[in-house]
Design an enzyme around this catalytic site. Structure first.
Site, PDB file in Angstrom:
ATOM      1  CB  CYS A  66       1.780   0.129  -1.940  1.00  0.00           C
ATOM      2  SG  CYS A  66       1.398   1.821  -1.210  1.00  0.00           S
ATOM      3  CB  CYS A  69       5.110   2.080  -1.792  1.00  0.00           C
ATOM      4  SG  CYS A  69       4.070   1.404  -0.378  1.00  0.00           S
TER       5      CYS A  69
END
Length: 418
Positions: A66, A69
């Site tokens: 991600c 993230c």
């Protein structure tokens, strides 16, 4: 009385249960979680132990692939040491919820990253800003008491210093803390609350009040202060608190729009060419006087130079004559006052008074914002990345369908979960 004897067949099961519980206790007590400001890694084997050992645990449920993230990780690294030094320390942890899906599913993780603060094991999802300084600022509010009790002048000074400048403060002098406790709980995420039990005349002079009981509302960020002398009854007290959560005149931006969403009042909006120039600064001072006398309305301002996308929804462009006044319902409609749309040079205080008089008399022209509903626009600020992802996925599927049509050979179907 007859004594009951445990059936012999159950003894091995009972012994096994006791051994299991003892083993769990030993593992939990032996688990050593660092409290030195490092971001700790948790998984299914130690997550519950961490909840039992740490009072305030801030968890990042992430996925290694991600992008959001990856950008969040260094912000957590910056915030973790500061959060560890709070009077109520917060430990920052991360869980690879793509790998440990059962753990993520248990806490309702359906997207990445998902941030949660566990207070004594009870999860609260965090949806605020992810910048390190904002994380610290917002999380401090979660662990602070609803209402702080201040017993001296030095305690008052420390409270104000530690609260910082990001949230308004409500300090009660000579007020029973039970009167403010409800609002401390209700508005905890939006303001600091305190009751000063003991204070000197110097404090009264510093906060410019001459009798008690008194409630002082302070906006450090905007250098504003207002006083409330009562009556300290439920309706009057909450109305003052609610209206004082915002500054007298609100600069409109993405952050303050979210704050306006929690306020029921209509917005007297002043649209400027550039909200940072000298003329605009002087006009804001005039607007503050009007706002102080019209607390049933929110006063706000925005420059077309600062946020043209916002301004254009009110049919205002760079060629429009500015400043312009309107009343916005915070959603899809706004009203123009006939004959008072634009502020001319000269006595602008009188012009604003005429505008408000015309609005209250109903001499208005109602219009709809151009484009989607404005709260939809606000929500789009949050979900714009999701929109981009959706468009990308649709385009990708179209390409896949096209190339699938070029090949008659049957292909096994793949399901990729992201």
């Amino acid at each position: 009385m007859a004594t009951r004897v445990l059936p012999p067949a159950l003894l091995p099961l009972l012994l096994l249960l006791l051994l299991s519980l003892s083993a769990r206790h030993i593992v939990a007590s032996a688990e050593d979680f660092p409290r030195d400001g490092r971001v700790i890694d948790l998984d299914e084997s130690n997550f519950e132990s961490a909840l039992g050992a740490i009072d305030y645990l801030f968890v990042d449920f992430y996925a290694p692939w991600c992008g959001h993230c990856k950008r969040l990780a260094p912000e957590l690294d910056k915030a973790a040491p500061v959060l560890a030094e709070l009077s109520e320390p917060i430990v920052v942890a991360k869980v690879n919820a793509d790998k440990y899906r059962k753990l993520g599913s248990k806490y309702g993780v359906d997207g990445f990253p998902t941030l949660m603060l566990f207070i004594h094991g009870v999860p609260i999802e965090y949806t605020g800003s992810r910048k390190a300084d904002h994380l610290v600022r917002n999380l401090k509010k979660f662990v602070a008491p609803d209402v702080s009790i201040l017993e001296s002048d030095s305690a008052i000074k420390n409270f104000v210093e530690n609260a910082g400048t990001s949230f308004p403060m409500f300090i009660c002098f000579g007020v029973n803390d039970s009167l403010i406790a409800e609002y401390g709980r209700k508005y905890k995420k939006r303001a600091w609350f305190a009751v000063a039990k003991d204070f000197s005349d110097d404090m009264m002079a510093a906060y410019d009040f001459d009798k008690v009981p008194a409630l002082v509302a302070i906006h450090p960020k905007y250098k504003e202060q207002s006083l409330f002398y009562g009556p300290f009854e439920e309706n009057f007290l909450e109305e003052f608190v609610r209206q004082s959560l915002l500054p007298l005149v609100v600069p409109i931006n993405t952050e303050t729009l979210k704050m306006l969403n929690d306020d029921e009042r209509k917005v007297v909006l002043t649209i400027l060419e550039d909200d940072s120039d000298e003329n605009s600064t002087q006009l804001v001072k005039v607007l503050k006087s009007a706002a102080n006398a019209n607390r049933d309305l929110v006063f706000g301002y925005v420059g077309i130079k600062q946020w043209d996308e916002f301004v254009e929804t009110f049919d205002v462009s760079k060629s429009s004559q500015l400043p312009k006044l309107l009343v916005w319902d915070r959603n899809e409609e706004y009203e123009l006052v006939d004959g008072s749309e634009r502020l001319e040079e000269g006595d602008q205080a009188s012009q604003i008074s005429q505008f408000l008089e015309g609005y209250r008399a109903g001499r208005t022209i109602k219009k709809k914002v151009s484009g989607p509903s404005f709260m939809g626009f606000l929500n789009s600020l949050v979900s714009m990345n999701s929109l981009y992802i959706l468009i990308f996925v649709i385009a990708l599927l179209a390409v896949m369908v096209y190339f699938a049509g070029q090949d008659d050979t049957p292909q096994p179907r793949r399901v990729h979960e992201e």
